[in-house]
Design a protein around this motif. Structure first.
Motif: not given
Lengths: 137, 137
Positions: B7, B11, B35, B37-39, B41-43, B118
């Motif tokens: 992680k 980042r 990215p 935004k990272i949330e 497992n979603d980039y 996404k």
């Protein structure tokens, strides 16, 4: 970018990115050192015969080769699409071998895990800032 | 690399590489900005609806997302394999929009060519120096 600019751009990059398609149909990509040799539309790289990616190319030779440069204010990239052939012939392995490679391939140029990837470009596309165009090779 | 290290590594990268599979079954790859935004497992990435690659993902959502760092003596990379969804919902476009994006999307956050990619990771693999291992997400 014209043909001469594309060649110059590619020859000045220290890192390249090789893409493959895995057994489930997903793209994979990995950074590799710049090609050890470029001859026409053929780009030669050192690789490991036991690696997951070499297994992918032996199954499906479809590949791409990508180079990019990110400056402070500009971005440029060149992608070639083509095929990878996994080469294990000793004469080719000897030709591309350099003394420093022993750091990775302990057995020297005849190390059974050392192999050569020969990527042959079939078509290409360049990107520079916000422009892009296809080109033939 | 453990989950926390992966992680942190991701980042800290300013550039990412997104892979797709084109209509003829060839892998394609392109550098993109980190990215937005990272949330989980979603980039999320900003992209151009009219681009050749967005057309590829609308046809075939299979994708990969790759990050790498090349130091003087070391190399590290993380690849995620998963799916890309092309998002055109205005609420999502508004959420990710930043003022500086107007340099690229003249029409602002409602520019019809501005879309969001996404990427949802399904599995991963890391490389560091000469070691590598798969990981689940």
């Amino acid at each position: 970018m014209n043909g001469k600019q594309i060649k110059k751009f590619v020859r000045h990059r220290r890192v390249a990115f090789l893409g493959s398609v895995d057994g489930e149909g997903f793209p994979n990509v990995k950074a590799v050192c710049a090609p050890r040799k470029i001859e026409g539309n053929d780009y030669y790289f050192l690789s490991n015969l036991s690696s997951a990616r070499v297994a992918q190319w032996r199954e499906n030779g479809n590949a791409c080769l990508y180079f990019y440069r990110k400056g402070l204010f500009s971005y440029a990239g060149v992608i070639f699409v083509g095929r990878v052939e996994v080469v294990t012939e000793q004469t080719v392995k000897d030709e591309l071998w350099r003394a420093g490679d022993k750091f990775i391939y302990k057995g020297g140029s005849s190390d059974p895990d050392y192999c050569v990837l020969k990527f042959t470009a079939e078509r290409g596309r360049w990107y520079r800032d916000l422009k892009t165009a296809n080109f033939s090779v």
